[in-house]
Design an enzyme around this catalytic site. Structure first.
Site, mmCIF file in Angstrom:
data_model
loop_
_atom_site.group_PDB
_atom_site.id
_atom_site.type_symbol
_atom_site.label_atom_id
_atom_site.label_comp_id
_atom_site.label_asym_id
_atom_site.label_seq_id
_atom_site.Cartn_x
_atom_site.Cartn_y
_atom_site.Cartn_z
ATOM 1 N N GLY A 3 0.861 -1.172 0.000
ATOM 2 C CA GLY A 3 0.000 0.000 0.000
ATOM 3 C C GLY A 3 0.895 1.218 0.000
ATOM 4 O O GLY A 3 1.996 1.195 0.561
ATOM 5 N N GLY A 29 1.263 4.330 1.378
ATOM 6 C CA GLY A 29 1.879 4.902 2.573
ATOM 7 C C GLY A 29 2.800 3.936 3.280
ATOM 8 O O GLY A 29 3.878 4.319 3.769
ATOM 9 N N ASN A 61 4.512 1.544 1.890
ATOM 10 C CA ASN A 61 5.751 1.463 1.107
ATOM 11 C C ASN A 61 6.649 2.674 1.347
ATOM 12 O O ASN A 61 7.881 2.555 1.375
ATOM 13 C CB ASN A 61 5.425 1.339 -0.387
ATOM 14 C CG ASN A 61 4.892 -0.022 -0.756
ATOM 15 O OD1 ASN A 61 5.084 -1.003 -0.027
ATOM 16 N ND2 ASN A 61 4.205 -0.107 -1.878
ATOM 17 N N GLY A 95 9.226 8.822 -15.746
ATOM 18 C CA GLY A 95 9.898 7.541 -15.926
ATOM 19 C C GLY A 95 11.388 7.720 -16.134
ATOM 20 O O GLY A 95 12.063 8.444 -15.400
ATOM 21 N N SER A 126 12.518 -4.486 -11.487
ATOM 22 C CA SER A 126 11.073 -4.348 -11.275
ATOM 23 C C SER A 126 10.764 -2.882 -11.027
ATOM 24 O O SER A 126 11.493 -2.204 -10.312
ATOM 25 C CB SER A 126 10.604 -5.193 -10.084
ATOM 26 O OG SER A 126 9.261 -4.891 -9.753
ATOM 27 N N ASP A 141 6.626 5.143 -4.859
ATOM 28 C CA ASP A 141 6.627 5.255 -3.397
ATOM 29 C C ASP A 141 8.027 5.544 -2.873
ATOM 30 O O ASP A 141 8.196 6.294 -1.900
ATOM 31 C CB ASP A 141 6.088 3.970 -2.772
ATOM 32 C CG ASP A 141 4.633 3.722 -3.115
ATOM 33 O OD1 ASP A 141 3.883 4.704 -3.255
ATOM 34 O OD2 ASP A 141 4.248 2.550 -3.255
ATOM 35 N N THR A 192 15.760 -3.426 -7.675
ATOM 36 C CA THR A 192 15.448 -4.543 -6.791
ATOM 37 C C THR A 192 14.252 -5.324 -7.318
ATOM 38 O O THR A 192 13.372 -4.767 -7.979
ATOM 39 C CB THR A 192 15.133 -4.043 -5.365
ATOM 40 O OG1 THR A 192 13.976 -3.200 -5.411
ATOM 41 C CG2 THR A 192 16.300 -3.271 -4.792
#
Length: 315
Positions: free
Chosen positions: A39, A41, A43, A229, A253, A259, A292
């Protein structure tokens, strides 16, 4: 140090697995699942902790999955202000297809909130934050939470002189634009959300900066941030416009990059850095996050190493 409170109304336990190939109508043998509290927040709080920082997570939790999230956050040293959710906390699933190197993400809706749930959450968030702190509202809104929740939260935080960082999308973002309501001190979105809100393409950094500054002039926020991006992150205030380059890294990924940006930016502000420096730290955190796998987010040592690769420019 300025205190930080993250707010997650629709948390999840993120399950991440991999399989040789995603195909229909057959059993797919998968790796053992990795479980992470998720979620927006949550994260942000996890990424701040990875940087060696501190925050408190206000989280709506319900049922056995909610209890699991509490334990997962405690294991990471993150303090929690629990709020009773009106139902079982959701789960989400990320599946990596090893043959195609594609990633599939399945996101559940979460429990439905009532008007009384919303009113209670607004009051408790305002009480949970020390005066002069930073509140980060990030992630999706659960069913039943009205589109004007961010605007109502901003009003509730005014008496405690807290700064609000809003990372939202969809109907909530469109509502703020249509009503021209001051949303937050800091408002963030990605490039696709910005184009949808603008009603026009934003092909260049200058186009993005123009639109971001339009939102500042309209009064939606004092500072608007738009992620482009691999083309970097744009920030506009009334005084100026900047872009922080994205570091050139190998992507494992993209989950959690936004976040992580919010975490890097907010933690920099909490330590007293200025806005351009905070933008640079956010860009480095986002670049670190994409290195990561699955839902692992960023590593603090990677952020420090990537800072020189995220230079600032005026735009």
């Amino acid at each position: 140090m300025t205190p930080i409170l993250t707010v997650t109304l629709n948390p999840t336990v993120d399950l991440s697995i991999a399989t040789a190939q995603v195909l229909p109508d057959r059993k797919l043998r998968c790796t053992a699942p990795q479980e992470d509290p998720g979620g927006g927040g949550i994260n942000v709080s996890r990424a701040i902790a990875a940087m060696g920082g501190q925050s408190t997570a206000f989280v709506a939790l319900g049922g056995a999955i909610g209890t699991k999230i509490t334990g997962l956050l405690a294991a990471q040293g993150i303090g929690v202000v629990p709020f009773p959710a009106p139902g079982e906390t959701r789960q989400s699933l990320t599946v990596d297809d090893l043959a195609s190197n594609q990633q599939y993400r399945f996101v559940m809706p979460g429990p439905c909130w009532s008007a009384s749930d919303v009113a209670s959450a607004l009051s408790q968030i305002a009480r949970a934050l020390p005066e002069g702190g930073i509140v980060v509202l990030s992630g999706s809104q659960p069913p039943g939470v009205p589109e004007d929740f961010p605007a109502r939260l901003a009003d509730h935080l005014a008496p405690v002189r807290a700064r609000l960082f809003l990372d939202t999308s969809g109907p909530a973002l469109l509502h703020l634009m249509q009503r021209k309501h001051r949303a937050a001190d800091f408002l963030r979105m990605d490039d696709l959300e910005a184009e949808e809100l603008a009603g026009r393409p934003l092909p260049t950094r200058r186009d993005t900066a123009d639109f971001a500054q339009e939102l500042v002039v309209l009064g939606l926020a004092d500072c608007v941030l738009i992620a482009r991006g691999a083309d970097g992150n744009v920030m506009a205030t009334r005084e100026g416009r900047w872009v922080a380059e994205a570091a050139r890294v190998k992507i494992a990924s993209k989950v959690g990059a936004g976040d992580s940006f919010v975490a890097g930016f907010t933690w920099a502000l909490a330590r007293g850095l200025d806005l351009p420096q905070a933008l640079q730290h956010g860009a480095a955190a986002a670049s670190a996050a994409v290195m990561t796998p699955a839902t692992e987010l960023c590593h603090g040592e990677d952020i420090e190493a990537l800072l020189p690769q995220c230079p600032l420019h005026f735009v």
